[in-house]
Design a protein around this motif. Structure first.
Motif, PDB file in Angstrom:
ATOM      1  N   ILE A 279       0.800  -1.227   0.000  1.00 42.31           N
ATOM      2  CA  ILE A 279       0.000   0.000   0.000  1.00 42.31           C
ATOM      3  C   ILE A 279       0.836   1.281   0.000  1.00 42.31           C
ATOM      4  CG2 ILE A 279      -1.553   1.389   1.452  1.00 42.31           C
ATOM      5  CD1 ILE A 279      -3.116  -0.463  -0.204  1.00 42.31           C
TER       6      ILE A 279
ATOM      7  N   MET B 234     -10.236  -0.734  -1.443  1.00 44.24           N
ATOM      8  CA  MET B 234      -9.005  -1.160  -0.800  1.00 44.24           C
ATOM      9  C   MET B 234      -8.149   0.066  -0.453  1.00 44.24           C
ATOM     10  SD  MET B 234      -6.370  -3.984  -2.297  1.00 44.24           S
ATOM     11  CE  MET B 234      -5.486  -2.878  -3.367  1.00 44.24           C
TER      12      MET B 234
ATOM     13  N   ILE C 104      -9.728   2.458   2.617  1.00 44.20           N
ATOM     14  CA  ILE C 104      -9.614   1.995   3.993  1.00 44.20           C
ATOM     15  C   ILE C 104      -8.589   2.822   4.776  1.00 44.20           C
ATOM     16  CG2 ILE C 104      -7.832   0.187   3.766  1.00 44.20           C
ATOM     17  CD1 ILE C 104     -11.092  -0.546   5.414  1.00 44.20           C
ATOM     18  N   TYR C 105      -7.638   3.413   4.040  1.00 46.95           N
ATOM     19  CA  TYR C 105      -6.619   4.233   4.677  1.00 46.95           C
ATOM     20  C   TYR C 105      -6.972   5.708   4.551  1.00 46.95           C
ATOM     21  CZ  TYR C 105      -4.276  -0.202   4.095  1.00 46.95           C
ATOM     22  OH  TYR C 105      -3.982  -1.534   4.100  1.00 46.95           O
ATOM     23  N   ASP C 106      -6.833   6.430   5.689  1.00 45.81           N
ATOM     24  CA  ASP C 106      -7.162   7.861   5.696  1.00 45.81           C
ATOM     25  C   ASP C 106      -6.329   8.644   4.692  1.00 45.81           C
ATOM     26  OD1 ASP C 106      -7.721   8.110   9.304  1.00 45.81           O
ATOM     27  OD2 ASP C 106      -9.012   7.445   7.652  1.00 45.81           O
ATOM     28  N   GLU C 107      -5.116   8.150   4.413  1.00 46.37           N
ATOM     29  CA  GLU C 107      -4.213   8.890   3.523  1.00 46.37           C
ATOM     30  C   GLU C 107      -4.727   8.973   2.087  1.00 46.37           C
ATOM     31  OE1 GLU C 107      -3.538   6.532   5.673  1.00 46.37           O
ATOM     32  OE2 GLU C 107      -1.451   6.524   6.329  1.00 46.37           O
TER      33      GLU C 107
END
Lengths: 503, 79
Positions: A224, A248, A251-254
């Protein structure tokens, strides 16, 4: 709009056409390389049979696709997730004389005919550095010629080839230009595998418009932070992918408009787009427009599409799959699989110039799903759909085809191949849902009684044997070994009972 | 077994839909099709829900969840 004509107009341009990792190729270089490949095909090959490309997102793969079209042939793009045995079957079916192998692993000759030429990157270098030659436009694929054959999961256990012509593609672009159009001279993210037809948006339209394609390969998606670094580097303004892939990332704030500040168009297709995901995307990318596209590969990339507007999130219905391509005639046919007597619901049947020829060299299979309607080809989608005004909404399938993480899978394809394993007597494969999405596949297997079992060992053996026959993403995550299968009154395996007893 | 090891096992047991994977904590979960790239999503969701922490994009990748032991190590380093 046809890609070869457009690229011809840009053949002197030093603008970058494709970026992959630290490599780039300009429109001029891409033109010259594809000319060489076309000449190579005409000089070396005896027939106009399709050629096979076994690769991921290498720049060379795109050049080969173009060179193939220029030499009047169709390409069959097989993603490297396909096991060799399946690639071999495709080679035999297409009688391909040549396969470009960029997978990094050697192809075992057992799976292929003796006469097939296998070109690895080292041999490709010879073509790359051959002298510049031109191929006549009269050699290029014509309107009714196949441009690509997409091999997809078949319920018989054998992959089936969807053959798409130049005219099919032109019709698709014409029909969805207003959905697809982008600001020119920008960058488009190119993540979707070329073995999946929605990649045709980048290849046949965006590249043809002169856009720069920024390639995302499957190795990047395994890590990722590496993926996000590349995404940031891309400065992409348009994105085409499956909902699963963007989910996918989400899911990450970034993953937001800081990472992709230029992103203004997000096109999602290939599986159900949930409100939850759309809502989150509006939140992360407030300046971007989101589009949902739908359609089986047999109807060239998109059958319908629409912009997803924030108001749609407030409606009771799930998100729409859009308006059918204007040029088409379509209707909803009732059949025994319709769950409600609603007159506005049924199996979507489409007659359009986007409907393909049929399944490659499979006349019986073709006859089951394709027919002629008032001078156009028509296709029975087996998708249950309902209408509200012009908008269509997806309800489900009438068969055992599913979408898992965007991949189209026939459950019977898995079952047939699992039955070929020596210790397996019978099996069924069930999709397990988490909310609206399929989370994983669960196989129930009856083992030959003579086999001694250690549960974990047996399961690993089955998975391993299965991986030799079908793509990895089709191998069920969970396997339950049963002593016996419940049989229904028709003498068939009682799927409903298995589901009830085990979930 | 400490709390972290138990938690790691619980999470993988849930996502892999199997308690048999715990028998061999060095088994490659990707090679054996218990996990794929999309399952990493499920693992992240489990971590975030059970431990009430946010997983950063640069902290997790395929190799960190490849085996039960690798994942236990990952949790230990990140809690």
């Amino acid at each position: 709009m046809w890609i070869l004509d457009e690229l011809k107009g840009m053949r002197e341009s030093d603008r970058i056409a494709i970026i992959h990792r630290n490599k780039t190729i300009t429109f001029k270089e891409l033109w010259l390389l594809s000319e060489k490949i076309a000449i190579y095909h005409n000089e070396e090959l005896k027939t106009k049979n399709p050629i096979i490309i076994y690769a991921n997102k290498e720049i060379e793969a795109t050049a080969i696709m173009l060179g193939t079209l220029k030499s009047g042939r169709a390409y069959v793009f097989v993603d490297t997730t396909f096991p060799q045995e399946r690639v071999g079957k495709i080679a035999k079916k297409t009688k391909a004389e040549i396969i470009y192998n960029f997978s990094g692993t050697d192809l075992s000759e057992d799976a292929f005919n003796e006469y097939i030429k296998i070109i690895k990157p080292s041999e490709f270098e010879d073509i790359k550095f051959s002298e510049n030659k031109n191929i006549s436009e009269s050699e290029w694929v014509k309107g009714d010629d196949l441009s690509y054959i997409l091999f997809t999961s078949g319920s018989t256990g054998e992959p089936k080839g969807v053959g798409i012509t130049k005219n099919n593609i032109i019709n698709f672009i014409e029909g969805f230009k207003d959905i697809l159009e982008i600001d020119l001279e920008k960058v488009s993210l190119n993540q979707v595998s070329y073995s999946f037809d929605i990649s045709g948006i980048q290849f046949y339209y965006y590249l043809a418009c002169g856009e720069t394609l920024f390639n995302i390969d499957s190795q990047m998606t395994a890590n990722i932070s590496e993926l996000f670094a590349y995404l940031n580097k891309s400065k992409a303004s348009s994105w085409v992918s499956t909902p699963s892939f963007i989910e996918m990332c989400v899911i990450y704030d970034e993953f937001n408009s800081d990472l992709l500040p230029n992103l203004s168009k997000i096109i999602l297709a290939g599986e159900v787009l949930t409100k939850k995901l759309a809502r989150e995307l509006f939140h992360r990318f407030p300046k971007a427009k989101i589009y949902n596209g739908y359609g089986p590969s047999e109807v060239t990339i998109f059958t319908s599409a629409c912009e997803i507007k924030p108001e749609m999130l407030e409606e009771d219905d799930n998100l729409p799959i859009g308006k059918v391509i204007k040029e088409a005639t379509y209707w909803l046919e009732k059949n025994e699989n319709c769950l409600t007597p609603n007159s506005e619901e049924g199996e979507l049947i489409v007659a359009s110039n986007s409907v393909c020829e049929g399944y490659y060299m499979q006349p019986e299979l073709t006859m089951k799903s394709f027919f002629e309607y008032k001078g156009k080809k028509a296709f029975r989608t087996k998708d249950l759909v309902y209408k509200k005004g012009d908008m269509l909404y997806f309800k489900g399938r009438t068969d055992f085809q599913i979408k898992l993480n965007g991949y189209r899978i026939e459950l019977e394809d898995i079952e047939c191949n699992m039955n070929k394993i020596d210790i397996v007597a019978k099996n069924i494969v069930l999709p397990i849902y988490k909310g609206e999405k399929i989370s994983y596949l669960h196989a129930f297997v009856l083992i030959d009684k003579k086999v001694k079992q250690n549960s974990l060992e047996t399961k690993l053996y089955i998975k391993n044997e299965l991986k030799k026959k079908i793509p990895s993403y089709m191998v069920p995550r969970k396997i339950t070994i049963l002593d016996k299968f419940p049989i229904n009154s028709n003498g068939k395996v009682d799927r409903k009972k298995i589901i009830m007893e085990n979930t | 077994m400490d709390k972290i090891e138990i938690m790691a096992r619980e999470i993988l047991k849930t996502v892999c839909e199997s308690d048999e994977i715990l028998k061999n904590p060095d088994m490659d979960l990707f090679e054996t099709n218990y996990l794929d790239s999309f399952a990493i999503l499920d693992i992240v969701v489990e971590i975030e829900e059970r431990l009430n922490i946010k997983v950063k994009a640069n902290s997790i990748n395929k190799s960190k969840v490849r085996t039960v032991n690798e994942f236990t190590k990952f949790l230990r380093e990140n809690i």
